[in-house]
Design a protein around this motif. Structure first.
Motif, PDB file in Angstrom:
ATOM      1  N   ARG A  18     -20.326   9.048   0.630  1.00  0.00           N
ATOM      2  CA  ARG A  18     -19.586  10.262   0.962  1.00  0.00           C
ATOM      3  C   ARG A  18     -18.100  10.213   0.597  1.00  0.00           C
ATOM      4  NH1 ARG A  18     -22.176  11.428   6.953  1.00  0.00           N
ATOM      5  NH2 ARG A  18     -24.335  11.795   6.248  1.00  0.00           N
ATOM      6  N   PRO A  19     -17.336   9.160   0.967  1.00  0.00           N
ATOM      7  CA  PRO A  19     -15.915   9.164   0.607  1.00  0.00           C
ATOM      8  C   PRO A  19     -15.674   9.143  -0.897  1.00  0.00           C
ATOM      9  CG  PRO A  19     -16.369   7.551   2.325  1.00  0.00           C
ATOM     10  CD  PRO A  19     -17.681   7.991   1.782  1.00  0.00           C
ATOM     11  N   PHE A  20     -16.572   8.480  -1.645  1.00  0.00           N
ATOM     12  CA  PHE A  20     -16.428   8.463  -3.102  1.00  0.00           C
ATOM     13  C   PHE A  20     -16.671   9.853  -3.674  1.00  0.00           C
ATOM     14  CE2 PHE A  20     -17.177   3.988  -2.181  1.00  0.00           C
ATOM     15  CZ  PHE A  20     -16.266   3.366  -3.019  1.00  0.00           C
ATOM     16  N   THR A  21     -17.701  10.520  -3.183  1.00  0.00           N
ATOM     17  CA  THR A  21     -18.005  11.867  -3.663  1.00  0.00           C
ATOM     18  C   THR A  21     -16.846  12.815  -3.402  1.00  0.00           C
ATOM     19  OG1 THR A  21     -20.361  11.489  -3.261  1.00  0.00           O
ATOM     20  CG2 THR A  21     -19.646  13.770  -3.478  1.00  0.00           C
ATOM     21  N   ARG A  22     -16.185  12.652  -2.257  1.00  0.00           N
ATOM     22  CA  ARG A  22     -15.070  13.537  -1.887  1.00  0.00           C
ATOM     23  C   ARG A  22     -13.827  13.284  -2.734  1.00  0.00           C
ATOM     24  NH1 ARG A  22     -10.972  15.585  -1.529  1.00  0.00           N
ATOM     25  NH2 ARG A  22      -9.926  16.629   0.208  1.00  0.00           N
ATOM     26  N   ASN A  23     -13.553  12.031  -3.120  1.00  0.00           N
ATOM     27  CA  ASN A  23     -12.257  11.680  -3.684  1.00  0.00           C
ATOM     28  C   ASN A  23     -12.257  11.313  -5.163  1.00  0.00           C
ATOM     29  OD1 ASN A  23     -10.291  11.545  -1.217  1.00  0.00           O
ATOM     30  ND2 ASN A  23     -12.119  10.466  -0.523  1.00  0.00           N
ATOM     31  N   VAL A  24     -13.414  10.991  -5.729  1.00  0.00           N
ATOM     32  CA  VAL A  24     -13.477  10.517  -7.116  1.00  0.00           C
ATOM     33  C   VAL A  24     -13.922  11.654  -8.031  1.00  0.00           C
ATOM     34  CG1 VAL A  24     -14.588   8.912  -8.707  1.00  0.00           C
ATOM     35  CG2 VAL A  24     -13.925   8.145  -6.412  1.00  0.00           C
ATOM     36  N   ASP A 182     -10.876  17.321   7.235  1.00  0.00           N
ATOM     37  CA  ASP A 182     -11.687  16.714   6.183  1.00  0.00           C
ATOM     38  C   ASP A 182     -11.875  15.230   6.500  1.00  0.00           C
ATOM     39  OD1 ASP A 182     -12.820  15.700   3.885  1.00  0.00           O
ATOM     40  OD2 ASP A 182     -11.515  16.804   2.522  1.00  0.00           O
ATOM     41  N   GLU A 183     -13.093  14.865   6.879  1.00  0.00           N
ATOM     42  CA  GLU A 183     -13.360  13.495   7.343  1.00  0.00           C
ATOM     43  C   GLU A 183     -13.248  12.447   6.243  1.00  0.00           C
ATOM     44  OE1 GLU A 183     -16.357  12.694  10.330  1.00  0.00           O
ATOM     45  OE2 GLU A 183     -17.098  14.736  10.069  1.00  0.00           O
ATOM     46  N   TYR A 184     -13.357  12.862   4.987  1.00  0.00           N
ATOM     47  CA  TYR A 184     -13.469  11.892   3.916  1.00  0.00           C
ATOM     48  C   TYR A 184     -12.283  11.898   2.959  1.00  0.00           C
ATOM     49  CZ  TYR A 184     -18.138  11.824   5.803  1.00  0.00           C
ATOM     50  OH  TYR A 184     -19.197  11.722   6.667  1.00  0.00           O
ATOM     51  N   ARG A 185     -11.270  12.657   3.289  1.00  0.00           N
ATOM     52  CA  ARG A 185     -10.081  12.705   2.438  1.00  0.00           C
ATOM     53  C   ARG A 185      -9.255  11.437   2.618  1.00  0.00           C
ATOM     54  NH1 ARG A 185      -5.020  14.309   3.605  1.00  0.00           N
ATOM     55  NH2 ARG A 185      -5.690  15.149   5.612  1.00  0.00           N
ATOM     56  N   ILE A 186      -8.667  10.930   1.520  1.00  0.00           N
ATOM     57  CA  ILE A 186      -7.750   9.798   1.600  1.00  0.00           C
ATOM     58  C   ILE A 186      -6.590  10.162   2.511  1.00  0.00           C
ATOM     59  CG2 ILE A 186      -6.074   8.444   0.262  1.00  0.00           C
ATOM     60  CD1 ILE A 186      -8.092   8.654  -2.089  1.00  0.00           C
ATOM     61  N   VAL A 187      -6.206   9.234   3.387  1.00  0.00           N
ATOM     62  CA  VAL A 187      -5.204   9.516   4.414  1.00  0.00           C
ATOM     63  C   VAL A 187      -3.823   9.073   3.950  1.00  0.00           C
ATOM     64  CG1 VAL A 187      -4.522   9.090   6.815  1.00  0.00           C
ATOM     65  CG2 VAL A 187      -6.957   9.231   6.209  1.00  0.00           C
ATOM     66  N   ASP A 188      -2.867   9.981   4.057  1.00  0.00           N
ATOM     67  CA  ASP A 188      -1.446   9.652   3.897  1.00  0.00           C
ATOM     68  C   ASP A 188      -0.898   9.463   5.306  1.00  0.00           C
ATOM     69  OD1 ASP A 188       1.328   9.682   3.683  1.00  0.00           O
ATOM     70  OD2 ASP A 188       1.347  11.129   2.048  1.00  0.00           O
ATOM     71  N   PHE A 189      -0.742   8.214   5.738  1.00  0.00           N
ATOM     72  CA  PHE A 189      -0.487   7.940   7.145  1.00  0.00           C
ATOM     73  C   PHE A 189       0.878   8.444   7.612  1.00  0.00           C
ATOM     74  CE2 PHE A 189      -4.156   5.393   6.426  1.00  0.00           C
ATOM     75  CZ  PHE A 189      -4.794   5.312   7.644  1.00  0.00           C
ATOM     76  N   ALA A 190       1.871   8.435   6.751  1.00  0.00           N
ATOM     77  CA  ALA A 190       3.176   8.956   7.142  1.00  0.00           C
ATOM     78  C   ALA A 190       3.082  10.444   7.458  1.00  0.00           C
ATOM     79  CB  ALA A 190       4.200   8.712   6.037  1.00  0.00           C
ATOM     80  N   LYS A 191       2.314  11.157   6.672  1.00  0.00           N
ATOM     81  CA  LYS A 191       2.185  12.610   6.835  1.00  0.00           C
ATOM     82  C   LYS A 191       1.109  12.975   7.848  1.00  0.00           C
ATOM     83  CE  LYS A 191       0.874  16.737   4.178  1.00  0.00           C
ATOM     84  NZ  LYS A 191       0.445  17.229   2.842  1.00  0.00           N
ATOM     85  N   LEU A 204     -10.127   4.015   4.932  1.00  0.00           N
ATOM     86  CA  LEU A 204     -10.626   2.779   5.530  1.00  0.00           C
ATOM     87  C   LEU A 204     -11.985   3.047   6.163  1.00  0.00           C
ATOM     88  CD1 LEU A 204      -9.946  -0.169   6.541  1.00  0.00           C
ATOM     89  CD2 LEU A 204      -8.993   0.933   8.580  1.00  0.00           C
ATOM     90  N   PHE A 205     -12.984   2.253   5.796  1.00  0.00           N
ATOM     91  CA  PHE A 205     -14.276   2.411   6.453  1.00  0.00           C
ATOM     92  C   PHE A 205     -15.036   1.091   6.459  1.00  0.00           C
ATOM     93  CE2 PHE A 205     -14.602   3.432   2.043  1.00  0.00           C
ATOM     94  CZ  PHE A 205     -15.914   3.494   1.598  1.00  0.00           C
ATOM     95  N   PRO A 206     -15.655   0.751   7.633  1.00  0.00           N
ATOM     96  CA  PRO A 206     -15.579   1.500   8.881  1.00  0.00           C
ATOM     97  C   PRO A 206     -14.187   1.393   9.503  1.00  0.00           C
ATOM     98  CG  PRO A 206     -16.656  -0.585   9.291  1.00  0.00           C
ATOM     99  CD  PRO A 206     -16.445  -0.490   7.819  1.00  0.00           C
ATOM    100  N   THR A 207     -13.893   2.330  10.418  1.00  0.00           N
ATOM    101  CA  THR A 207     -12.601   2.319  11.098  1.00  0.00           C
ATOM    102  C   THR A 207     -12.805   2.774  12.534  1.00  0.00           C
ATOM    103  OG1 THR A 207     -10.292   3.046  10.950  1.00  0.00           O
ATOM    104  CG2 THR A 207     -11.987   4.668  10.399  1.00  0.00           C
ATOM    105  N   GLY A 208     -11.698   2.920  13.263  1.00  0.00           N
ATOM    106  CA  GLY A 208     -11.806   3.353  14.649  1.00  0.00           C
ATOM    107  C   GLY A 208     -10.892   2.570  15.558  1.00  0.00           C
TER     108      GLY A 208
END
Length: 352
Positions: A18-24, A182-191, A204-208
């Motif tokens: 899923r994260p690859f499909t969303r971001n690549v 969007d659960e699978y978008r790359i996270v910009d942590f500052a923003k 990051l996966f898995p995370t929590g």
């Protein structure tokens, strides 16, 4: 070589995909970074997914690094700066190694699956948790566990932990996720998570986990790690740190304590003994005990404490390494108020 060599690739890959499909996107340059000791089924599955997506994917394999946070070989470091996306699938943690910090600082995101995860860890357990639920819990942990303007934390446990540290001005305030989160978008942590002063750009996966970087040199007392720790894995006997003015002055315990002392002496530096570099809370309700800190530290109600580098979670310390150790059933007091008891939250961390 990995003891997984020759084993079959079986089971669903949906959570990994899923994260690859969303971001690549098609034609994107993607560098997959692994080593000879990692479960090869993981990078094989990732390369197959990237081929399906039409990415221009490359694989780099090398000898396992001696410790977490050590850079890959220099040629790989150079390739990371010429990539559109770096996928970390190494036996050692590389998310916050110098090479990846430089790449993220240049706007090149990372997918983090490092730390020796097996294919099974990417098919069940913590990876199946809703990232939106985790985002909601981060908001409520900040609001209800720590509250407004917290100053001091004290942690105890049945294995003898009695540990205090300052969190003054160190608690971030992640926003509540929107309806279209969007659960699978790359996270910009500052923003996206209100972590100013960093250039963290990754998925990051898995995370929590709810990350906290305590005030440097503020900690004192006994910290007893009883579940899992970087480099060693599942602990059969607890490791006890004696901490004075934020620095480990003694490490006691059984065989694992000896392994850790030798590891820090050989691969660490002066800052590797700073503790806690991190004091974070697990909020993944589906994470299970694997004997691997990458999942174990996310288990609901656990706490993990880091040594060494903490610039990645809001601190100011750089070290040659970072190590997380997990307490399975901690009790946490914030400014004298008990908020977690034996791994159970005493305040709401979800809307209901």
């Amino acid at each position: 070589m990995s003891n997984h060599t020759g084993s079959l690739m079986t089971g669903p890959l949906d959570h990994l995909r899923r994260p690859f499909t969303r971001n690549v996107t098609k034609g994107q340059r993607v560098l997959v970074i692994s080593d000879f000791e990692h479960d090869p089924r993981v990078w094989q599955a990732i390369m197959t997914i990237l081929a399906d997506l039409g990415a221009e994917a490359s694989l780099s394999l090398f000898d396992r690094r001696p410790a977490d946070y050590y850079d890959p070989p220099s040629g790989v470091c150079e390739a990371m700066m010429a990539s559109d996306l770096n996928v970390l699938v190494s036996s050692t943690g590389m998310l916050h190694c110098d090479a990846n910090l430089k790449a993220m600082g240049a706007g090149i995101p990372a997918f983090c699956l490092d730390g020796g995860m097996t294919l099974e860890m990417l098919q069940s357990g913590g990876i199946t948790e809703s990232m939106k639920d985790i985002a909601i819990r981060k908001h409520f942990v900040s609001k209800n566990v720590f509250g407004e303007n917290p100053q001091t934390c004290r942690v105890t446990s049945r294995f003898g932990t009695d540990f205090t540290y300052s969190v003054a001005d160190r608690i971030t305030k992640p926003p509540m996720p929107s309806d279209d989160f969007d659960e699978y978008r790359i996270v910009d942590f500052a923003k996206d998570e209100n972590r100013p002063g960093n250039k963290l750009l990754y998925y990051l996966f898995p995370t929590g986990e709810f990350n906290v970087a305590p005030v440097e040199y503020s900690a004192s007392g006994k910290l007893v790690i009883d579940l899992t720790i970087h480099h060693i894995g599942r602990l059969y006997s607890p490791i006890e740190f004696t901490v004075e003015d934020g620095r480990i002055v003694r490490i006691d315990g059984g065989a694992e304590a000896r392994i850790l002392r030798d590891h820090l002496d050989r691969w660490g530096d002066e800052n590797a003994y700073l503790c806690p570099a991190e004091a974070s809370i697990g909020i993944n309700s589906k994470a299970v005990i694997r004997g691997n800190q990458r999942e174990d530290k996310n288990i609901w109600g656990t706490m993990h404490f880091g040594l060494g580098t903490n610039v990645d979670v809001g601190g100011s310390i750089m070290s040659s390494i970072h190590m997380d150790g997990v307490i399975l059933e901690p009790t946490l007091y914030v400014d004298g108020e008990k908020r977690i008891e034996d791994g159970r939250f005493l305040v709401p961390v979800e809307p209901s």
